[in-house]
Design an enzyme around this catalytic site. Structure first.
Site, short mmCIF file in Angstrom:
data_model
loop_
_atom_site.label_atom_id
_atom_site.label_comp_id
_atom_site.label_asym_id
_atom_site.label_seq_id
_atom_site.Cartn_x
_atom_site.Cartn_y
_atom_site.Cartn_z
N HIS A 65 1.14 16.98 -12.99
CA HIS A 65 2.11 17.18 -11.90
C HIS A 65 3.22 17.98 -12.57
O HIS A 65 4.19 17.41 -13.08
CB HIS A 65 2.67 15.85 -11.39
CG HIS A 65 1.83 15.18 -10.36
ND1 HIS A 65 1.42 15.83 -9.21
CD2 HIS A 65 1.34 13.92 -10.28
CE1 HIS A 65 0.70 14.98 -8.47
NE2 HIS A 65 0.62 13.83 -9.10
N LYS A 96 -1.02 19.71 -4.44
CA LYS A 96 -1.10 19.31 -3.02
C LYS A 96 -0.36 20.30 -2.12
O LYS A 96 0.57 19.95 -1.39
CB LYS A 96 -0.55 17.90 -2.81
CG LYS A 96 -1.37 16.82 -3.50
CD LYS A 96 -0.92 15.43 -3.08
CE LYS A 96 -1.72 14.33 -3.74
NZ LYS A 96 -1.48 14.18 -5.18
N PHE A 97 -0.81 21.55 -2.14
CA PHE A 97 -0.25 22.57 -1.25
C PHE A 97 -0.41 22.09 0.19
O PHE A 97 -1.41 21.45 0.53
CB PHE A 97 -0.98 23.90 -1.44
CG PHE A 97 -0.73 24.54 -2.78
CD1 PHE A 97 0.45 25.23 -3.02
CD2 PHE A 97 -1.67 24.46 -3.80
CE1 PHE A 97 0.69 25.82 -4.25
CE2 PHE A 97 -1.44 25.05 -5.04
CZ PHE A 97 -0.26 25.73 -5.27
N ILE A 100 1.67 27.15 5.25
CA ILE A 100 0.86 28.25 5.80
C ILE A 100 0.36 29.15 4.66
O ILE A 100 0.94 29.17 3.56
CB ILE A 100 1.66 29.09 6.81
CG1 ILE A 100 2.92 29.68 6.15
CG2 ILE A 100 2.02 28.25 8.04
CD1 ILE A 100 3.56 30.80 6.96
N GLY A 101 -0.69 29.89 4.94
CA GLY A 101 -1.34 30.72 3.92
C GLY A 101 -0.39 31.59 3.14
O GLY A 101 -0.44 31.64 1.90
N GLN A 216 0.17 2.33 -3.48
CA GLN A 216 -1.07 2.74 -4.18
C GLN A 216 -2.08 1.59 -4.14
O GLN A 216 -1.69 0.42 -4.22
CB GLN A 216 -0.75 3.12 -5.63
CG GLN A 216 -1.95 3.47 -6.49
CD GLN A 216 -2.64 4.78 -6.07
OE1 GLN A 216 -3.15 4.88 -4.95
NE2 GLN A 216 -2.66 5.76 -6.93
N ARG A 237 -1.66 5.59 -14.63
CA ARG A 237 -0.96 4.55 -15.38
C ARG A 237 -1.90 3.63 -16.14
O ARG A 237 -1.54 3.10 -17.19
CB ARG A 237 -0.06 3.76 -14.42
CG ARG A 237 1.17 4.54 -14.01
CD ARG A 237 1.84 3.97 -12.78
NE ARG A 237 1.10 4.29 -11.57
CZ ARG A 237 1.50 3.94 -10.34
NH1 ARG A 237 2.60 3.24 -10.19
NH2 ARG A 237 0.78 4.28 -9.28
O1 6AU Z 1 -3.49 5.88 -11.43
P1 6AU Z 1 -2.10 6.13 -10.90
O2 6AU Z 1 -1.80 5.35 -9.65
O3 6AU Z 1 -1.03 5.98 -11.94
O4 6AU Z 1 -2.05 7.69 -10.54
C1 6AU Z 1 -2.87 8.29 -9.58
C2 6AU Z 1 -2.71 9.79 -9.59
C3 6AU Z 1 -1.30 10.28 -9.26
C4 6AU Z 1 -1.36 10.66 -7.79
O5 6AU Z 1 -0.50 11.73 -7.48
C5 6AU Z 1 -2.82 11.08 -7.60
O6 6AU Z 1 -3.57 10.37 -8.60
N1 6AU Z 1 -3.42 10.79 -6.26
C6 6AU Z 1 -4.07 11.80 -5.52
C7 6AU Z 1 -4.47 13.10 -6.06
C8 6AU Z 1 -5.13 13.23 -7.31
O7 6AU Z 1 -4.45 14.09 -5.36
C9 6AU Z 1 -4.48 11.55 -4.22
C10 6AU Z 1 -4.45 10.24 -3.71
O8 6AU Z 1 -4.92 9.96 -2.64
N2 6AU Z 1 -3.90 9.25 -4.51
C11 6AU Z 1 -3.40 9.50 -5.75
O9 6AU Z 1 -2.96 8.55 -6.41
O10 6AU Z 1 -1.04 11.42 -10.06
#
Ligand code: 6AU
Length: 271
Positions: A65, A96-97, A100-101, A216, A237
């Site tokens: 990121h 994660k764009f 618009i194009g 999450q 993490r």
């Molecule tokens: O294992 P974590 O929870 O510490 O980190 C998960 C990583 C983070 C999020 O930005 C990413 O995965 N992520 C994404 C991605 C990869 O696009 C999509 C999603 O649905 N959930 C997610 O956690 O860097």
């Protein structure tokens, strides 16, 4: 019906994949025996470089990121590119764009980060419609880059579900020169050899906990690879959140092995 990609080896799938980036990724996964991608979500350049060098042998994809790095400069990405060559992994900027194009084209090519110049893979939300893929493709395709669409998310209450997810897959099917797969939670589309072989990269993976306080949600590598049929586990993490470098290494090997054992079970090669 032709056999599903689900039971084929990554090498077999590499042979029939027409995208150079996807092919390279599938080949190196079997070679290095890893379907682990680590998200290095730390904010200091030196920490990213140190952790990337430790993780190198265990991962197929290094996920960044870049906009959370406080002391970003182009030397960081030059170093990551060298590490990617040294350890044979691909770099995935999780940008994660979502615009618009015409806008995403500039965000991908230029600005401070010049993502297209160093990141093999990036991702986009399909929400703006197909123009987002077309804009990114104009920049990325000549550089042999590849795109993942966010078909589903790991977080609680995500709106990316049902018809939205199915429409995302149709969008990908119309752009297989550039879209190599999805960020998702399930292998949604796979009819065997007559279908496009999309890669499913899955975040929300944890062995110790079920989630965090911000929505999450975690599943195990076995649930992701065997039960949901996804291809690559993305762990953040769970790996970099260790107390020291020795423990980061230990955790990387633990997740690599869990992901790999699950893959061997899925293709019927587990002893
Ligand atoms: O294992 P974590 O929870 O510490 O980190 C998960 C990583 C983070 C999020 O930005 C990413 O995965 N992520 C994404 C991605 C990869 O696009 C999509 C999603 O649905 N959930 C997610 O956690 O860097």
């Amino acid at each position: 019906m032709a056999p599903s990609f689900l039971t084929q080896t990554y090498t077999e799938r590499a042979k029939v994949n027409n995208n150079a980036c996807a092919k390279k990724l599938l080949e190196l996964m079997d070679k290095k025996k890893t379907n682990l991608s680590v998200a290095i979500d730390v904010t200091k350049k030196a920490d990213i470089i140190r952790i990337a060098d430790i993780l190198g042998p265990y991962i197929c994809v290094l996920k960044t990121h870049i906009d959370i790095v406080e002391d970003f400069d182009m030397e960081l990405v030059e170093t990551l590119k060298k590490l990617a060559e040294k350890h044979e992994f691909l770099i995935f900027e999780d940008r994660k764009f979502a615009d618009i194009g015409n806008t995403v084209k500039h965000q991908y090519e230029g600005g401070v980060y010049k993502i297209a110049s160093w990141s093999d893979i990036t991702n986009a939300h399909p929400i703006p419609g197909e123009g987002i893929i077309k804009g990114l493709k104009e920049v990325g395709l000549p550089l042999n880059r590849a795109l993942l669409l966010l078909a589903e998310m790991s977080s609680k209450g995500s709106l990316a579900k049902g018809q939205y997810t199915l429409d995302t897959i149709e969008m990908a099917k119309r752009n297989t020169d550039f879209v190599i797969g999805f960020i998702g939670q399930n292998r949604i589309y796979d009819n065997g050899d007559d279908s496009q072989d999309f890669l499913y990269l899955t975040p929300g993976v944890g062995l110790e906990t079920k989630g965090d306080s911000l929505g999450q949600q975690y599943r195990t590598p076995h649930q992701v690879i065997v039960e949901s049929g996804c291809d690559i586990i993305i762990v953040g993490r769970g790996v970099y959140g260790a107390k020291d470098d020795a423990e980061i290494k230990e955790r990387a090997e633990k997740y690599r092995k869990a992901g790999w054992d699950a893959y061997l079970e899925r293709i019927g090669q587990n002893q």
